[in-house]
Design an enzyme around this catalytic site. Sequence first.
Site, PDB file in Angstrom:
ATOM      1  N   HIS A   1     -64.179  41.428  -2.987  1.00  0.00           N
ATOM      2  CA  HIS A   1     -63.858  42.685  -3.664  1.00  0.00           C
ATOM      3  C   HIS A   1     -64.854  42.909  -4.785  1.00  0.00           C
ATOM      4  O   HIS A   1     -65.104  42.016  -5.607  1.00  0.00           O
ATOM      5  CB  HIS A   1     -62.431  42.615  -4.215  1.00  0.00           C
ATOM      6  CG  HIS A   1     -62.131  43.648  -5.249  1.00  0.00           C
ATOM      7  ND1 HIS A   1     -62.298  45.001  -5.002  1.00  0.00           N
ATOM      8  CD2 HIS A   1     -61.702  43.534  -6.537  1.00  0.00           C
ATOM      9  CE1 HIS A   1     -61.969  45.674  -6.101  1.00  0.00           C
ATOM     10  NE2 HIS A   1     -61.614  44.816  -7.032  1.00  0.00           N
TER      11      HIS A   1
ATOM     12  N   CYS B   1     -56.515  46.026  -4.915  1.00  0.00           N
ATOM     13  CA  CYS B   1     -57.815  45.438  -4.630  1.00  0.00           C
ATOM     14  C   CYS B   1     -57.801  44.458  -3.468  1.00  0.00           C
ATOM     15  O   CYS B   1     -58.855  44.129  -2.917  1.00  0.00           O
ATOM     16  CB  CYS B   1     -58.345  44.759  -5.884  1.00  0.00           C
ATOM     17  SG  CYS B   1     -58.398  45.866  -7.317  1.00  0.00           S
TER      18      CYS B   1
ATOM     19  N   ASN C   1     -66.257  50.299  -8.796  1.00  0.00           N
ATOM     20  CA  ASN C   1     -65.137  49.557  -8.210  1.00  0.00           C
ATOM     21  C   ASN C   1     -64.196  50.574  -7.579  1.00  0.00           C
ATOM     22  O   ASN C   1     -63.479  51.287  -8.272  1.00  0.00           O
ATOM     23  CB  ASN C   1     -64.436  48.751  -9.308  1.00  0.00           C
ATOM     24  CG  ASN C   1     -63.210  47.991  -8.817  1.00  0.00           C
ATOM     25  OD1 ASN C   1     -62.635  48.310  -7.776  1.00  0.00           O
ATOM     26  ND2 ASN C   1     -62.787  47.000  -9.582  1.00  0.00           N
TER      27      ASN C   1
END
Length: 339
Positions: free
Chosen positions: A266, A118, A296
């Site tokens: 993020h 991430c 995501n």
Amino acid sequence: MSGNSFASISAVSYYLPSGSLTNEQLSKAFPEWSVDKIMQKVGISTRRIAAKDEFTSDLAVAAAQRLFEEYNLRGDDIDYLILCTQSPDYFLPTTACLVHDRLKLSSAAGAIDINQGCSGFIYGISLARGLIAAGDVKNVLFITAETYSRFLHPDDKGNRSIFGDAAAAVLVSADPAGGKIGRVILGTDGGGAKNLIVKNGAVRFPKTDVQTMREDEDGNLFNDNYLYMNGTEIFNFTLESVPALVKDTLERNLLHQEDIDLYIFHQANKFMLDYLRKKIRIPQENFFMSMEHSGNTVSSTIPIAMKRALLEGKIKKVTKVQVAGFGVGYSWGGTVLQF
């Protein structure tokens, strides 16, 4: 070739596979989760899912081809390819070599994979910036691409509600046009590795035929052949590391919080981002969220959000954008982009 004191993100595009997983489908599979409950918790209505015959290299090539088309670029323009992925096509060769071949890049162009999650977008542009600053290259094609859906067990309602597949491509160049990359802050705490992990499948722990399932503290079922995420520990890590990351990044770039026009973090999930925004005291109008229709997508969330912010006119000339990535590893990174 002489070195450059700056490097800029001068182009950005992304690709989403056509397959999808909607909240309605999740609610049907897990009746205890209503459509509204899923949306309220994670802020995602649809996740894009790669087809069975669609792999990380395919997503990466599609994102790069879109970048080339949108910005009138050619393979010969690229001096170096960096591909960030944790779901490579093979153990070896590197997926970057496969993508290099399919894009018909010059044989004089380097190509390398980096395994990062991430925070991968920040790590990648930091490496690209360093190559340009050293004077080794002028144009770096940096691609983030993941097919995390292949790591998710069908009975894992928590992770299936969060993660989607995608790829994004950016051109990091010595051209002063675009978003100039500021000083970068990076960090690592490998002590948290066990809290977000696919334990089996590599060399230390090969995949097993045992399908015994365990239940985590949130009632999600998993086994070691699939992704495990300790949501509580990840949340605690994020709340501890991200506010400090924002502060340190601003100080490194000689800026104050009020100097930033837009924050792009993020895109983990809505609940976490809302909590962070309030904790750091970022005005809602300066905080960009864009995950509802993609999920995501790990290292691709920041460039996807950046592209959408550009298309929506949120990023204009004389705009300072603070970007921050954080997660698996643990690892984190941040910088300021000056458009």
